[in-house]
Scaffold this motif. Structure first.
Motif: not given
Ligand code: MG
Ligand code: NDP
Length: 390
Positions: A128, A153-155, A220, A224
């Motif tokens: 990221k 990235d999970s989001e 983080n 994000e």
């Molecule tokens: Mg994440």
């Protein structure tokens, strides 16, 4: 339906947390994917072990002092071995690669990501920091090259999944969920003397050290927010952060009719990795499944940006634009490293980042070179600030 072609994957940073989990997905689907290129930095043992299992075309060890060790171990096999940063940048040009997984941590991943895009490789993006630093240039190059950037990235994977089929419907806002990390609910005073061991204990995810500290400090989530701005072309006011300690809802999108779509599942990075690798197909996996009856409560709370100042600083950097996100990223990388080496306290991470934001040279419309200079300038500045505080 199965895709017709086996995808050849280059994993930049195969020896890290995302890298090893990507290999786990490939291991489970040898009919769909081949690990064509593997790269590591200092962990030569693991890189050798991975190469012996997956038999890639080539490996790159960016820490050149490890070259002899890796070359000697892989000499009997038909695997090319390269060393150094330039090799990392060049290896992504190979015609044999269909997709590049960017799993290097930090600014160190920028050059290779950009070169992969310029050589028309689709990207599964975990790194990221490259989008935080140079999101405008990365996205412009991706558009020009006709390349898709699939978020790992999970989001962001959650948002990507929520947007499927919504091509004509503008996003009203996105809601990025955050676990809150190990220090959720703590007072400022109680955080002054916490140790790195405490900060490295994330409640829901096992990750590399840097992102684990970023999660504890909420930088983080700040990174994000900036990552989401670029991936989904959003204004800062369209991005909301909400604490959801169970980490089951991975993020949400709200549309113009007030409807909200969420993507859910157990916190397991192999799910968004598999989605990025397999797109548009969802891979059949045997990873553990979520059980609603076993987790009857989902809770939500607003983040406390007086305690987790990094989140407010990241929003501020996003609003200021220019090279400010690059400055915040460089300062954070240096500050986190200093914290991990017991040179500064946990709360000082935000202090030194804020000073760097005030003192590093601001550039409104930076070029790629400006980003490299700004990264170097801020690192030097931040290192000096930390030295003075010791
Ligand atoms: Mg994440
Ligand atoms: P790790 O620290 O576990 O792994 C980092 C990888 O990068 C390793 O392969 C490491 O090699 C390599 N590396 C380190 N420094 C350099 C360098 N200077 N040049 C080239 N390669 C280098 O990190 P994670 O896997 O946790 O994170 C990777 C990226 O993914 C980060 O940007 C992170 O924010 C993002 N991410 C991670 C998640 C996670 O669950 N871990 C979740 C979402 C995003 P070696 O180990 O051999 O030295």
């Amino acid at each position: 339906m199965r895709p017709a072609l086996k995808k050849n994957i280059a994993i930049l940073g195969s020896t890290g947390s995302i890298g090893t989990q990507t290999l786990d997905v490939i291991r489970q689907h040898p009919d769909l994917f081949a690990a064509e290129i593997l790269t590591g930095h200092a962990n030569a043992d693991l890189l050798i072990q991975q190469a012996l299992e997956f038999m890639p075309n080539a490996v790159v060890v960016t820490d050149a002092t490890k070259y002899d060790e890796v070359r000697t171990a892989l000499d009997p096999y038909d695997i090319k071995v390269y060393a150094g940063e330039d090799s990392l940048e060049q290896i992504v040009e190979s015609d044999e690669i269909h997709m590049v997984v960017t799993a290097i941590v930090g600014f160190a991943g920028l050059r290779s990501t950009l070169n992969a895009i310029r050589h028309k490789k689709n990207i599964a993006l975990a790194n990221k920091e490259t989008l935080v630093v140079a999101g405008d240039i990365i996205m412009k190059n991706a558009r020009e090259a006709g390349v898709t950037i699939f978020p790992v990235d999970s989001e962001h994977s959650a948002i990507y999944q929520c947007l499927a089929g919504e091509f004509h419907n503008p996003i009203e806002k996105i809601i990025l969920t955050a676990s809150g990390g190990p220090f959720r609910g703590r007072t400022l005073e109680s955080l002054a003397h916490i140790t790195k061991e405490e900060a490295l204990q994330h409640p829901n995810w096992v990750m590399g050290n840097k992102i684990t500290i970023d999660s504890a400090s909420m930088m983080n989530k700040g990174l994000e927010v900036i990552e989401a701005r670029w991936l989904f072309n959003l204004k800062p006011e369209q991005i909301e952060v909400i604490i959801h300690p169970q980490s089951i809802i991975h993020s949400m999108v709200q549309f113009g009719d007030g409807s909200i779509k969420a993507q859910m599942g157990l916190p397991d990075m192999r799910v968004p990795i598999a989605y990025a690798l397999g797109y548009p197909h969802r891979l059949q996996t045997t990873f553990p499944r979520f059980d609603f009856a076993a987790c009857a409560t989902f809770t939500f709370e607003a983040p406390d940006t007086k305690i987790f100042r990094n989140l407010a600083l990241a929003f501020e950097a996003l609003k200021q634009g220019g090279n400010m996100p690059c400055i915040i990223n460089a300062a954070n990388e240096v500050a986190v490293d200093a914290f991990l080496h017991d040179k500064i306290g946990f709360l000082e991470i935000a202090d030194v980042i804020e000073i760097c934001m005030q003192t590093s040279t601001f550039i409104k419309t930076p070029s790629l070179d400006d980003y490299f200079h700004s990264n170097s300038e801020t690192r030097i500045l931040c290192t000096e600030i930390i030295k003075k505080r010791q």
